[in-house]
Scaffold this motif. Structure first.
Motif, PDB file in Angstrom:
ATOM      1  N   TRP A  45       0.837  -1.196   0.000  1.00  0.00           N
ATOM      2  CA  TRP A  45       0.000   0.000   0.000  1.00  0.00           C
ATOM      3  C   TRP A  45       0.875   1.250   0.000  1.00  0.00           C
ATOM      4  CZ3 TRP A  45      -5.369   0.397  -0.022  1.00  0.00           C
ATOM      5  CH2 TRP A  45      -6.064  -0.820   0.049  1.00  0.00           C
ATOM      6  N   GLU A  47       0.296   5.030   0.629  1.00  0.00           N
ATOM      7  CA  GLU A  47      -0.694   5.970   1.151  1.00  0.00           C
ATOM      8  C   GLU A  47      -0.063   7.333   1.377  1.00  0.00           C
ATOM      9  OE1 GLU A  47      -3.701   3.496   3.795  1.00  0.00           O
ATOM     10  OE2 GLU A  47      -1.628   3.075   4.399  1.00  0.00           O
ATOM     11  N   ASP A  70      -3.225   4.508  -3.033  1.00  0.00           N
ATOM     12  CA  ASP A  70      -4.508   4.792  -2.408  1.00  0.00           C
ATOM     13  C   ASP A  70      -4.698   6.294  -2.200  1.00  0.00           C
ATOM     14  OD1 ASP A  70      -6.957   4.003  -1.173  1.00  0.00           O
ATOM     15  OD2 ASP A  70      -6.044   4.288   0.788  1.00  0.00           O
ATOM     16  N   THR A  95      -6.445   4.118  -7.117  1.00  0.00           N
ATOM     17  CA  THR A  95      -7.753   4.639  -6.747  1.00  0.00           C
ATOM     18  C   THR A  95      -7.938   6.007  -7.408  1.00  0.00           C
ATOM     19  OG1 THR A  95      -6.858   5.607  -4.727  1.00  0.00           O
ATOM     20  CG2 THR A  95      -7.763   3.375  -4.574  1.00  0.00           C
TER      21      THR A  95
END
Length: 297
Positions: A45, A47, A70, A95
């Protein structure tokens, strides 16, 4: 209306319960729900626009080399943050907020790409020989991904016939959402093991003979699915799923649809044709049809 006590219930079909798990659901005594802990490989991930310090080690130990970007900061619409690990990335999932995909050119071993937002800046590479999966919107900039020669899984939002014509070979899964086909009659040149068409006003399948070779066919959230009786009369279907399908056409007798197994799920107030069909059901209806709790007490 006397419906067999044990016939036509979802709980009585373990194969269907297994199928629900494939789509991210599990069958509870009172129905089915989203499966939040459906197992999957552990992705990396990214972020807040920051690449974790152990990113390379994480990707090398990851089963599919997948990165999820993300919701990046507004000033990071691209893939720049992945530059230090381009050589070990094999799967990119983004995303909303990621719209610049020009740096995909720098990822040499891309096998899967999933996009939530629109492609505003596309890569210049036109051939993707290792790409096995594309999940994203249809737009001209996505044509090289849809036409990838080894593509195995395709999920398209807003596909046109032009997009479907680009498919190069057989697929294990083809998911089409919000089709934009003028006459409602989409077609694709090669078979797919799983075909799913979702959230579309009208679909005419009378000429889609590729459905006969599919292991599973699913329609969900469709205003009208017509032609199932026509196509299945010549090419009987295997496993058919009708979920929240408002109509099968004004003159269609559902019992004439030829399928080894037909599953009906959804809201009774949407699928009113089921109530009418049950009034005229044949004696052996439950040998080929499985109905959700809304209709079978």
């Amino acid at each position: 209306m006397n419906i067999p006590e044990d016939g036509g219930r979802l709980e009585d079909d373990p194969e269907f319960a297994a199928m629900l798990e494939e789509f991210g659901f599990f069958l509870a005594p009172e129905g089915y729900e989203d499966e939040d802990d459906y197992p999957e490989p552990n992705p990396l991930w990214v972020e807040n626009g920051v690449l974790p310090p152990d990113a390379r080690e994480h990707l090398l130990s990851n089963e599919d080399g997948r990165v999820i970007i993300d919701y990046p900061p507004d000033d990071q619409p691209g893939l720049d943050v992945l530059a230090p690990v381009f050589d070990v990335v094999r799967s990119v999932q983004t995303t909303y907020g990621v719209t610049d995909f020009s740096l995909l050119d720098e990822i040499p071993h891309l096998e899967a790409l999933s996009i939530d937002d629109k492609i505003k800046t596309a890569p210049t590479r036109r051939e993707w020989p290792q790409l096995r999966r594309y999940d994203g919107p249809w737009q001209p900039e996505a044509a090289p991904f849809v036409a990838a020669p080894r593509l195995d899984s395709l999920r398209l939002l807003g596909a046109t016939q032009e997009a479907l014509d680009l498919i190069q070979g057989p697929l294990s899964s083809l998911f089409l959402q919000r089709l934009k086909v003028a006459d409602g009659s989409p077609g694709w040149p090669h078979p797919a093991e799983i075909v799913s068409i979702d959230t579309t006003r009208r679909v005419d399948v009378s000429r889609i003979h590729q459905l006969a070779s599919a292991e599973k066919i699913r329609f969900d959230g469709i205003g009208e699915v017509s032609g199932l009786d026509v196509v299945s009369a010549e090419h009987p279907l295997r496993e058919l799923h009708l979920e929240n399908v408002r109509s099968l056409g004004t003159t269609v007798n559902p019992w004439l649809i030829q399928a080894d197994r037909t599953y009906v799920m959804g809201r009774p107030n949407v699928m009113k044709w089921v109530n009418e069909a049950l009034l005229h059901r044949p004696d052996d209806w439950d040998q080929r049809w499985v109905l959700d709790h809304g209709w079978v007490p």
